[in-house]
Design a protein around this motif. Structure first.
Motif, PDB file in Angstrom:
ATOM      1  N   THR A   1      52.788  24.022  36.067  1.00 25.27           N
ATOM      2  CA  THR A   1      53.576  24.855  36.972  1.00 25.27           C
ATOM      3  C   THR A   1      52.930  24.886  38.338  1.00 25.27           C
ATOM      4  OG1 THR A   1      52.382  26.820  36.260  1.00 25.27           O
ATOM      5  CG2 THR A   1      54.429  26.290  35.110  1.00 25.27           C
ATOM      6  N   ALA A   2      53.706  25.355  39.305  1.00 27.40           N
ATOM      7  CA  ALA A   2      53.217  25.362  40.682  1.00 27.40           C
ATOM      8  C   ALA A   2      52.852  26.748  41.163  1.00 27.40           C
ATOM      9  CB  ALA A   2      54.283  24.758  41.608  1.00 27.40           C
ATOM     10  N   VAL A   3      53.279  27.760  40.461  1.00 27.67           N
ATOM     11  CA  VAL A   3      53.074  29.127  40.946  1.00 27.67           C
ATOM     12  C   VAL A   3      51.908  29.749  40.184  1.00 27.67           C
ATOM     13  CG1 VAL A   3      54.151  31.382  41.208  1.00 27.67           C
ATOM     14  CG2 VAL A   3      55.511  29.311  41.486  1.00 27.67           C
ATOM     15  N   TRP A   4      51.014  30.340  40.962  1.00 25.78           N
ATOM     16  CA  TRP A   4      49.875  31.030  40.369  1.00 25.78           C
ATOM     17  C   TRP A   4      50.252  32.446  40.009  1.00 25.78           C
ATOM     18  CZ3 TRP A   4      45.265  28.800  39.116  1.00 25.78           C
ATOM     19  CH2 TRP A   4      44.968  27.550  39.695  1.00 25.78           C
ATOM     20  N   GLU A   5      49.601  32.904  38.968  1.00 22.68           N
ATOM     21  CA  GLU A   5      49.781  34.285  38.524  1.00 22.68           C
ATOM     22  C   GLU A   5      48.493  35.025  38.853  1.00 22.68           C
ATOM     23  OE1 GLU A   5      50.803  34.468  34.433  1.00 22.68           O
ATOM     24  OE2 GLU A   5      50.156  36.543  34.243  1.00 22.68           O
ATOM     25  N   THR A   6      48.569  35.957  39.815  1.00 22.86           N
ATOM     26  CA  THR A   6      47.367  36.613  40.353  1.00 22.86           C
ATOM     27  C   THR A   6      47.207  37.993  39.734  1.00 22.86           C
ATOM     28  OG1 THR A   6      47.779  35.429  42.400  1.00 22.86           O
ATOM     29  CG2 THR A   6      46.205  37.222  42.494  1.00 22.86           C
ATOM     30  N   HIS A   7      45.974  38.310  39.407  1.00 24.54           N
ATOM     31  CA  HIS A   7      45.662  39.626  38.851  1.00 24.54           C
ATOM     32  C   HIS A   7      44.440  40.189  39.554  1.00 24.54           C
ATOM     33  CE1 HIS A   7      48.468  39.193  35.502  1.00 24.54           C
ATOM     34  NE2 HIS A   7      48.074  37.939  35.436  1.00 24.54           N
ATOM     35  N   PHE A   8      44.508  41.481  39.918  1.00 21.24           N
ATOM     36  CA  PHE A   8      43.379  42.166  40.531  1.00 21.24           C
ATOM     37  C   PHE A   8      42.503  42.713  39.418  1.00 21.24           C
ATOM     38  CE2 PHE A   8      41.124  44.030  43.893  1.00 21.24           C
ATOM     39  CZ  PHE A   8      40.783  45.317  43.535  1.00 21.24           C
ATOM     40  N   ALA A   9      41.265  42.356  39.489  1.00 25.40           N
ATOM     41  CA  ALA A   9      40.378  42.713  38.373  1.00 25.40           C
ATOM     42  C   ALA A   9      39.471  43.884  38.705  1.00 25.40           C
ATOM     43  CB  ALA A   9      39.531  41.502  37.995  1.00 25.40           C
ATOM     44  N   GLY A  10      39.540  44.408  39.930  1.00 28.06           N
ATOM     45  CA  GLY A  10      38.670  45.536  40.266  1.00 28.06           C
ATOM     46  C   GLY A  10      37.238  45.091  40.387  1.00 28.06           C
TER      47      GLY A  10
ATOM     48  N   TYR B   1      37.116  41.831  42.495  1.00 27.57           N
ATOM     49  CA  TYR B   1      37.472  40.484  42.083  1.00 27.57           C
ATOM     50  C   TYR B   1      38.976  40.342  41.913  1.00 27.57           C
ATOM     51  CZ  TYR B   1      32.538  40.487  40.980  1.00 27.57           C
ATOM     52  OH  TYR B   1      31.170  40.599  41.054  1.00 27.57           O
ATOM     53  N   GLU B   2      39.348  39.103  41.943  1.00 29.97           N
ATOM     54  CA  GLU B   2      40.753  38.772  41.738  1.00 29.97           C
ATOM     55  C   GLU B   2      40.802  37.416  41.044  1.00 29.97           C
ATOM     56  OE1 GLU B   2      44.289  39.760  44.655  1.00 29.97           O
ATOM     57  OE2 GLU B   2      43.551  37.744  45.074  1.00 29.97           O
ATOM     58  N   ILE B   3      41.620  37.347  39.998  1.00 31.67           N
ATOM     59  CA  ILE B   3      41.734  36.077  39.281  1.00 31.67           C
ATOM     60  C   ILE B   3      43.166  35.590  39.410  1.00 31.67           C
ATOM     61  CG2 ILE B   3      39.923  36.682  37.656  1.00 31.67           C
ATOM     62  CD1 ILE B   3      43.049  36.550  35.956  1.00 31.67           C
TER      63      ILE B   3
END
Lengths: 616, 228
Positions: free
Chosen positions: A168-177, A159-161
């Motif tokens: 704001t216009a920029v997303w902050e992406t996190h890899f959730a495994g 998953y990735e959130i």
């Protein structure tokens, strides 16, 4: 005739054509158990076209047709589990058929294991957790897509959130495994966050992003509050420290700035220390060599001073000081401690008598042209602080108390009465004169009266003397009339050699401007002072009256040996008690004046001894 | 060369060897029984974790190699139609979907995996050597071919251990499919040779995916009781 119309030609005639070649766009499997293929139809040729999907499986020769054209939407074919084989290549072809003809697409080879693209995760939930001892954080939870079989391990999802504040216009992406929850710690309080999640099978494509979920992060008041208060406290402490430090360093100057000390009375530019040290020359220079108008101090001094009228005849007018009210002849710049004969300006009798007279004519002080302001190199000598000058000038003032157009003794005039034509130079001189005449009046009764007598004699000479008075005028106000002018030079040599003398006190001034002087020291001291200095042994002559212009009637008063009267020729005001002897001295006086003058080599001063001889 | 330079070189080589050994040992964090030990027993979950890791890795390598080869050599050659049903392991009957795989007994499935792994020992070995003969072979292709060969051997050992634990005393399965594609890899005809490579890469990719899927199913079934 055989009318045989070919149908194809007929349709072509109408503009129709066989269908264009369809094209398979893509095939996707959401869970590696089923898959769907979509195609893009070609041109239909203007006729209703029928599309069919046929396929071959790897290792089989049977041609199958699409089992389901509907589930996947238009122009799609859905292969359910029964018709899906994994690890087998499907050879899929789309056939478009219309009345004109048909066309087939290129074969499309598909292996399901390579087309896995799951649906987005579902049930995305957001929660702000606020533990007591930690900052609040965002806890994100979701579930895998419904179709994917995770439990059996058939598919393994990662998953990735991604999240962002709403604006704001920029997303902050996190890899959730492989976990289905995630914590976000770096948050901005008081903002609304949007969160999305997607998944990817172990050997497949990323899913699309899930629909946005939003949550409001509450403002962290407690933490903010504390931080703000701490910041405010620290800032206040720093500011207080700075203020205390500044006050400590500059406290005195600040206090003086806010509450300035009341200035004591003093002469501008005059150093009182000069008085203490007894350096008369510097003192005189300090008082005499000023080139700015005399201050109000000087004005106060100029009580009953001569006012030189800047008229053609250059006659002196008795000064009518507007400040005669002021008692102070500025003793401030006179050191009252020294009894050096310089004279005290604030002699009460002196002042009182002064006030009587100069009421009638407020003479104007005019700049005597004759009395120039020469460039006297010996500025010190010419400074008004010359005691002799003081004495004489003050005496002069008394004689001229009446103050008419005749040339009497000019009274030193306060600089305020000066004519507008007077320059500042003259004003300065007047200032000086203010000091000197006062003392001069006092000292006239002194032993140095001889000089005064001499000076008085020169009055008769008149103009000749006046011209030679430039140096003296330096010390005295240049505005003083010529009559005074000649006095001063005469006094000069005497002053140089003279020691501090005793002062005389003006007894009274009668209406004619005659001064009745009394030796001051007679009251306080005795004749012992006489032998103190050789100079003090001089005999003074008392001016009984003034005759005509510039003629002094002197009388030697045995009683008032130390007092001398000098009468300006302005008025014939013989002293009441000196009249009897005056006349006989008169003639001699004039003559001796010339003689004395000649004796001295042309210097414009009188030797008192000359006078004495004349008298005797 | 100066003795100091030779010393330095030998020292560096020694350092490299030692580090290699250490690194190789530490690649898998899963505990490994020392060689020769009889009673050493790594837990089944650990074995499965390692096995799944290896199988996943092998398939990744294989898939990459296949794509790289296609990009460089096989585009527009029409290899795909010819490659249908041409893998040497096609004779091994394997489940074709999830339901079928879930119905097979785990022992049988493990044996299936073992058979496939053994069948690929030889082809991988030749592939690693023959891929060098490809014209302008990308270096990535070469390294991956070697890597796949090594990892496949390790996976085979691991699965054998798993079988020992899961199915102790089972008849040892030595069956495998014989690969006879070597002459094709060495033929002079470029097209034939390239097709041989293409086929090899495609079959390897598929079979590694099968193995990976089966092992993940087995892991979830055996270790987590279908609750991964």
């Amino acid at each position: 005739m055989d009318f045989n119309i070919d149908s194809t030609g007929f349709w072509l005639f109408l503009g129709h054509s066989p269908p264009g070649k369809p094209e398979i766009l893509k095939c996707r499997s959401p869970e590696k158990e089923t898959f769907t293929c979509w195609w893009k139809p070609g041109t239909d040729g203007g006729l209703p076209t029928n599309y069919t999907l046929t396929y071959h499986k790897e290792g089989e020769t049977i041609t199958y047709e699409c089992p389901d054209y509907k589930t996947g939407g238009p122009n799609s074919c859905y292969f359910n589990k029964k018709h899906t084989s994994i690890w087998k290549i499907y050879n899929i072809t789309i056939n478009a058929t219309n009345q004109m003809g048909s066309s087939s697409s290129d074969p499309h080879y598909v292996d399901v294991i390579y087309i896995v693209e799951p649906d987005p995760p579902v049930n995305l939930t957001l929660e702000v957790k606020q533990p007591e001892d930690r900052k609040p954080y965002l806890w994100i939870k979701w579930l895998p897509p419904t179709l994917v079989d995770i439990n059996s391990g058939w598919l393994t999802l990662q998953y990735e959130i991604r999240l962002k504040p709403e604006k704001t216009a920029v997303w902050e992406t996190h890899f959730a495994g492989r976990q289905t929850q995630f914590s976000v710690l770096s948050l901005y309080s008081g903002q609304k966050y949007l969160v999305q999640v997607r998944c990817k099978p172990d050997h497949g494509f990323w899913s699309k992003w899930s629909p946005e979920s939003s949550i409001e992060i509450p403002s962290d008041f407690i933490v903010k509050d504390t931080t703000v208060w701490i910041f405010v406290a620290v800032l206040s402490a720093v500011i207080c420290l700075i203020i205390v430090w500044a006050v400590a360093l500059k406290g005195y100057s600040m206090v003086t700035c806010i509450f300035p000390p009341v200035p004591g009375p003093k002469i501008k530019g005059f150093d009182t220390r000069l008085l203490e040290k007894g350096k008369s020359e510097e003192l005189l220079s300090a008082l005499g060599c000023q080139d700015f108008p005399p201050t109000s101090d000087c004005e106060e001094l100029l009580v009953e001073f001569l006012e030189v009228d800047d008229s053609e005849d250059q006659q002196l007018m008795p000064a009518h000081s507007k400040e005669h009210r002021s008692q102070g002849l500025k003793p401030t710049h006179l050191d009252p401690d020294s009894d050096s004969g310089r004279g005290s300006c604030d002699s009460p009798s002196l002042l009182s008598e002064k006030y009587e007279e100069p009421q009638e004519n407020p003479p104007t002080f005019h700049t005597p042209e004759v009395i120039k302001k020469p460039e006297n190199p010996e500025a010190n000598i010419t400074c008004t602080w010359d005691p002799w000058d003081i004495h004489l000038e003050s005496k002069i003032s008394y004689f001229h108390a009446g103050g008419s157009k005749s040339s009497t003794w000019p009274l030193p005039q306060p600089p305020s009465h000066h004519s507008p034509r007077s320059s500042y130079h003259n004003m300065a001189d007047v200032c000086k004169l203010t000091v000197t005449p006062v003392n001069a009046a006092i000292t006239l009764l002194d032993k140095t009266e001889n000089d005064a007598v001499k000076a008085s004699k020169t009055v008769e000479t008149g103009e000749e003397e006046k011209t030679g008075k430039p140096r003296e005028m330096e010390s005295s106000p240049s505005k003083i009339d010529q009559d005074i002018a000649w006095l001063l030079p005469q006094q000069k040599p005497l002053f140089l050699s003279a020691k501090p003398l005793d002062y005389v006190e003006i007894h009274k001034v009668n209406k004619d401007g005659a001064l009745a002087l009394l030796p001051k020291h007679k009251e306080s001291s005795n004749k012992t002072e006489k032998p103190g200095t050789p100079e003090t042994s001089k005999e003074y002559a008392k001016v009984s009256r003034v005759i005509d212009n510039k003629i002094l009637v002197l009388v030697q008063d045995p009683q008032a040996q130390n007092g001398a009267l000098l009468e300006e020729s302005a008025k014939e005001a013989p002293p009441s008690h000196q009249q009897n002897q005056a006349e006989k001295n008169l003639a001699c006086f004039t003559a001796t004046a010339d003689n004395c003058r000649l004796q001295m080599g042309g210097l414009d001063y009188l030797d008192p001894t000359c006078f004495m001889h004349s008298f005797n | 060369m100066q003795p100091t330079a030779s010393y330095l070189r030998s020292f560096l080589l020694l350092l490299l060897l030692v580090s290699n050994l250490l690194l190789c040992k530490s690649v898998a964090s899963i505990p490994v029984c020392p060689r020769g030990s009889v009673r050493c027993q790594v837990s089944l979950p650990d074995l499965f974790d390692r096995a799944v890791m290896l199988s996943h890795y092998i398939h990744s390598l294989s898939s990459d190699m296949f794509h790289e080869f296609n990009k460089q050599y096989a585009l527009g050659r029409g290899f795909i139609p010819r490659a249908i049903n041409s893998c040497h392991t096609s004779s091994i009957s394997t489940p074709e979907d999830k339901e079928q795989a879930q119905q097979i007994h785990h022992g049988d499935l493990l044996n299936l995996v073992l058979t496939m792994l053994r069948s690929w020992n030889d082809p991988l070995d030749h592939l690693a050597s023959e891929v060098h003969s490809l014209p302008k072979a990308p270096s990535a292709l070469l390294t991956k071919a070697t890597e796949v060969k090594e990892q496949n051997e390790r996976l085979l050992e691991g699965i054998e251990k798993i079988v020992d634990q899961v199915h102790p005393g089972a008849k040892e399965n030595k069956a495998y499919s014989v690969w006879s594609g070597l002459p094709s890899l060495q033929t002079a005809d470029e097209n034939t040779r390239l097709f041989a490579f293409y086929n090899l890469f495609r079959c390897l990719s598929r079979d590694s995916h099968k193995i990976d899927s089966y092992l993940k199913l087995l892991k979830c079934r055996i270790v987590y009781n279908n609750n991964c």
